[in-house]
Enzyme design. Structure first.
Site, PDB file in Angstrom:
ATOM      1  N   ARG A   6     -18.573  -2.042   8.632  1.00  0.00           N
ATOM      2  CA  ARG A   6     -17.245  -1.829   9.198  1.00  0.00           C
ATOM      3  C   ARG A   6     -17.167  -0.496   9.931  1.00  0.00           C
ATOM      4  O   ARG A   6     -17.772   0.477   9.493  1.00  0.00           O
ATOM      5  CB  ARG A   6     -16.205  -1.847   8.071  1.00  0.00           C
ATOM      6  CG  ARG A   6     -15.703  -3.227   7.769  1.00  0.00           C
ATOM      7  CD  ARG A   6     -14.890  -3.329   6.528  1.00  0.00           C
ATOM      8  NE  ARG A   6     -13.890  -2.285   6.311  1.00  0.00           N
ATOM      9  CZ  ARG A   6     -13.028  -2.299   5.294  1.00  0.00           C
ATOM     10  NH1 ARG A   6     -13.057  -3.307   4.435  1.00  0.00           N
ATOM     11  NH2 ARG A   6     -12.157  -1.334   5.138  1.00  0.00           N
TER      12      ARG A   6
ATOM     13  N   ARG B 253      -9.657   7.963   4.199  1.00  0.00           N
ATOM     14  CA  ARG B 253      -9.058   6.774   3.565  1.00  0.00           C
ATOM     15  C   ARG B 253      -8.755   7.057   2.097  1.00  0.00           C
ATOM     16  O   ARG B 253      -7.735   6.632   1.560  1.00  0.00           O
ATOM     17  CB  ARG B 253     -10.001   5.563   3.695  1.00  0.00           C
ATOM     18  CG  ARG B 253      -9.973   4.963   5.103  1.00  0.00           C
ATOM     19  CD  ARG B 253     -11.137   4.019   5.340  1.00  0.00           C
ATOM     20  NE  ARG B 253     -11.180   2.914   4.402  1.00  0.00           N
ATOM     21  CZ  ARG B 253     -12.275   2.193   4.159  1.00  0.00           C
ATOM     22  NH1 ARG B 253     -13.413   2.484   4.769  1.00  0.00           N
ATOM     23  NH2 ARG B 253     -12.234   1.194   3.313  1.00  0.00           N
TER      24      ARG B 253
ATOM     25  N   ARG C 168       0.817  -1.206   0.000  1.00  0.00           N
ATOM     26  CA  ARG C 168       0.000   0.000   0.000  1.00  0.00           C
ATOM     27  C   ARG C 168       0.853   1.259   0.000  1.00  0.00           C
ATOM     28  O   ARG C 168       0.318   2.369   0.001  1.00  0.00           O
ATOM     29  CB  ARG C 168      -0.830  -0.030   1.273  1.00  0.00           C
ATOM     30  CG  ARG C 168      -2.279   0.255   1.082  1.00  0.00           C
ATOM     31  CD  ARG C 168      -2.891   0.162   2.465  1.00  0.00           C
ATOM     32  NE  ARG C 168      -4.264   0.478   2.473  1.00  0.00           N
ATOM     33  CZ  ARG C 168      -5.235  -0.428   2.404  1.00  0.00           C
ATOM     34  NH1 ARG C 168      -4.965  -1.694   2.296  1.00  0.00           N
ATOM     35  NH2 ARG C 168      -6.482  -0.036   2.451  1.00  0.00           N
TER      36      ARG C 168
HETATM   37  P1  AP5 Z   1      -8.783  -2.631   3.837  1.00  0.00           P
HETATM   38  O1  AP5 Z   1      -9.713  -3.541   4.523  1.00  0.00           O
HETATM   39  O2  AP5 Z   1      -7.765  -3.185   2.918  1.00  0.00           O
HETATM   40  O3  AP5 Z   1      -9.647  -1.523   3.125  1.00  0.00           O
HETATM   41  P2  AP5 Z   1      -9.526  -0.804   1.714  1.00  0.00           P
HETATM   42  O4  AP5 Z   1      -8.298  -0.956   0.906  1.00  0.00           O
HETATM   43  O5  AP5 Z   1      -9.878   0.588   2.070  1.00  0.00           O
HETATM   44  O6  AP5 Z   1     -10.467  -1.558   0.820  1.00  0.00           O
HETATM   45  P3  AP5 Z   1     -11.885  -1.984   1.118  1.00  0.00           P
HETATM   46  O7  AP5 Z   1     -11.887  -3.270   1.881  1.00  0.00           O
HETATM   47  O8  AP5 Z   1     -12.664  -0.832   1.736  1.00  0.00           O
HETATM   48  O9  AP5 Z   1     -12.489  -2.151  -0.322  1.00  0.00           O
HETATM   49  P4  AP5 Z   1     -12.344  -3.258  -1.436  1.00  0.00           P
HETATM   50  O10 AP5 Z   1     -11.635  -2.688  -2.601  1.00  0.00           O
HETATM   51  O11 AP5 Z   1     -11.874  -4.566  -0.895  1.00  0.00           O
HETATM   52  O12 AP5 Z   1     -13.882  -3.357  -1.855  1.00  0.00           O
HETATM   53  P5  AP5 Z   1     -14.973  -4.497  -1.581  1.00  0.00           P
HETATM   54  O13 AP5 Z   1     -14.703  -5.692  -2.408  1.00  0.00           O
HETATM   55  O14 AP5 Z   1     -15.212  -4.669  -0.115  1.00  0.00           O
HETATM   56  O15 AP5 Z   1      -7.972  -1.755   4.915  1.00  0.00           O
HETATM   57  C1  AP5 Z   1      -8.614  -1.186   6.033  1.00  0.00           C
HETATM   58  C2  AP5 Z   1      -7.573  -0.418   6.857  1.00  0.00           C
HETATM   59  O16 AP5 Z   1      -6.559  -1.324   7.348  1.00  0.00           O
HETATM   60  C3  AP5 Z   1      -6.779   0.654   6.094  1.00  0.00           C
HETATM   61  O17 AP5 Z   1      -7.477   1.866   6.028  1.00  0.00           O
HETATM   62  C4  AP5 Z   1      -5.491   0.736   6.937  1.00  0.00           C
HETATM   63  O18 AP5 Z   1      -5.685   1.485   8.106  1.00  0.00           O
HETATM   64  C5  AP5 Z   1      -5.264  -0.714   7.339  1.00  0.00           C
HETATM   65  N1  AP5 Z   1      -4.402  -1.427   6.368  1.00  0.00           N
HETATM   66  C6  AP5 Z   1      -4.777  -2.452   5.538  1.00  0.00           C
HETATM   67  N2  AP5 Z   1      -3.749  -2.854   4.765  1.00  0.00           N
HETATM   68  C7  AP5 Z   1      -2.695  -2.075   5.112  1.00  0.00           C
HETATM   69  C8  AP5 Z   1      -1.360  -1.989   4.650  1.00  0.00           C
HETATM   70  N3  AP5 Z   1      -0.903  -2.790   3.675  1.00  0.00           N
HETATM   71  N4  AP5 Z   1      -0.544  -1.061   5.207  1.00  0.00           N
HETATM   72  C9  AP5 Z   1      -0.977  -0.254   6.191  1.00  0.00           C
HETATM   73  N5  AP5 Z   1      -2.249  -0.256   6.670  1.00  0.00           N
HETATM   74  C10 AP5 Z   1      -3.100  -1.171   6.142  1.00  0.00           C
HETATM   75  O19 AP5 Z   1     -16.240  -3.762  -2.248  1.00  0.00           O
HETATM   76  C11 AP5 Z   1     -16.802  -2.594  -1.663  1.00  0.00           C
HETATM   77  C12 AP5 Z   1     -18.326  -2.661  -1.779  1.00  0.00           C
HETATM   78  O20 AP5 Z   1     -18.708  -2.520  -3.151  1.00  0.00           O
HETATM   79  C13 AP5 Z   1     -18.934  -3.996  -1.320  1.00  0.00           C
HETATM   80  O21 AP5 Z   1     -20.156  -3.737  -0.683  1.00  0.00           O
HETATM   81  C14 AP5 Z   1     -19.150  -4.796  -2.630  1.00  0.00           C
HETATM   82  O22 AP5 Z   1     -20.257  -5.665  -2.536  1.00  0.00           O
HETATM   83  C15 AP5 Z   1     -19.402  -3.667  -3.630  1.00  0.00           C
HETATM   84  N6  AP5 Z   1     -18.863  -3.941  -4.969  1.00  0.00           N
HETATM   85  C16 AP5 Z   1     -17.680  -4.517  -5.268  1.00  0.00           C
HETATM   86  N7  AP5 Z   1     -17.484  -4.546  -6.601  1.00  0.00           N
HETATM   87  C17 AP5 Z   1     -18.582  -3.950  -7.154  1.00  0.00           C
HETATM   88  C18 AP5 Z   1     -18.972  -3.669  -8.503  1.00  0.00           C
HETATM   89  N8  AP5 Z   1     -18.203  -3.997  -9.548  1.00  0.00           N
HETATM   90  N9  AP5 Z   1     -20.166  -3.039  -8.699  1.00  0.00           N
HETATM   91  C19 AP5 Z   1     -20.951  -2.689  -7.641  1.00  0.00           C
HETATM   92  N10 AP5 Z   1     -20.628  -2.950  -6.336  1.00  0.00           N
HETATM   93  C20 AP5 Z   1     -19.458  -3.567  -6.108  1.00  0.00           C
END
Ligand code: AP5
Length: 224
Positions: A163, A174, A91
């Site tokens: 969440r 974020r 990241r």
């Molecule tokens: P993390 O859990 O990794 O959160 P993120 O990167 O912000 O990503 P998300 O989980 O929010 O989203 P996603 O892309 O996985 O989307 P999703 O599939 O759920 O990290 C959380 C925290 O942990 C960070 O802020 C940081 O503090 C810490 N952290 C984590 N890794 C770190 C690192 N390497 N270094 C340092 N700190 C770290 O989909 C989202 C929604 O949209 C769902 O409801 C889904 O059903 C929907 N959806 C998905 N695709 C589609 C589509 N094509 N069309 C319509 N809806 C869709």
């Protein structure tokens, strides 16, 4: 060595976890999601969890060395011998450099980095509707990908929750963190010829199909 070592890159809410869950099933690979690992540590009340909780709640990133250690152990484990899917790591540029060192030591390399390109407005809409099961990890969206029964996981009927860091005020922080610290990885991997782009505004199935087709072509080219 040409094992299927994949990275999913993209802003919060782009669909990295959603696609990673599908790809993990398709290719029978372990899926390492740093956000899930940290949330589990918070729920378990471990030292890692205690350190991570306030950082996650403010939309920041936990220190690079801590998260690199967490991922390093998993990549080196026997279950990841044929490949792995990284979701949420690396990241930052230092995390990407640390991953390069780690893989080189293991005699392995990254197969592809898949960027799920999704604009901020779409991300904000999606995150407000996201729900997940703490038991199964299954992700849903009340607007775009609802469960069969409201509030319940399709897999085992467990409760679906929101969440802590999906509150609107944290989401904007974020996104700012993503643009400042994670987006530079796009160039980092593009310059190495590893980056593949996918339109994250398409449906879950369309994005999945596009990724699978791209990986199939790449595997043919590489003979794996
Ligand atoms: P993390 O859990 O990794 O959160 P993120 O990167 O912000 O990503 P998300 O989980 O929010 O989203 P996603 O892309 O996985 O989307 P999703 O599939 O759920 O990290 C959380 C925290 O942990 C960070 O802020 C940081 O503090 C810490 N952290 C984590 N890794 C770190 C690192 N390497 N270094 C340092 N700190 C770290 O989909 C989202 C929604 O949209 C769902 O409801 C889904 O059903 C929907 N959806 C998905 N695709 C589609 C589509 N094509 N069309 C319509 N809806 C869709």
């Amino acid at each position: 060595m040409s094992d299927l070592n994949l990275i999913l890159l993209g802003p919060p809410g782009a669909g990295k976890g959603t696609q990673a869950q599908r790809l993990a099933k398709d290719f029978e690979l372990p899926h390492y999601a740093t956000g899930d690992i940290l949330r589990q540590a918070v729920d378990d009340g471990t030292e890692l969890g205690k350190q991570a909780k306030p950082i996650m709640d403010s939309g920041g990133l936990v220190p690079d060395d801590i998260i690199t250690g967490v991922i390093g152990e998993r990549i080196a484990s026997s279950e990841a011998a044929d490949g792995f899917i990284l979701d949420g790591f690396p990241r930052t540029i230092p995390q990407a450099e640390a991953l390069d060192v780690l893989l080189e030591r293991l005699g392995r390399r990254i197969f592809a980095v898949m960027l799920i390109d999704t604009p901020d407005e779409e991300v904000i809409k999606r995150i407000s509707g996201r729900r997940f099961s703490k038991k199964t990890g299954q992700i849903y969206n009340i607007h775009f990908d609802p469960p069969k029964h409201e509030g319940r996981c399709d897999v085992d009927g467990s409760e679906l929750v929101q969440r802590d860091d999906d509150r609107p005020e944290v989401v904007s922080d974020r996104l700012a963190t993503y643009h400042a610290q994670t987006a530079p990885l796009i160039d980092y991997y593009d310059q190495r010829g590893l980056l593949r782009r996918f339109d994250g505004t398409r449906s879950v199935t369309e994005v999945h199909d596009h990724i699978r087709a791209t990986l199939a072509t790449l595997r043919l080219e590489e003979g794996i």
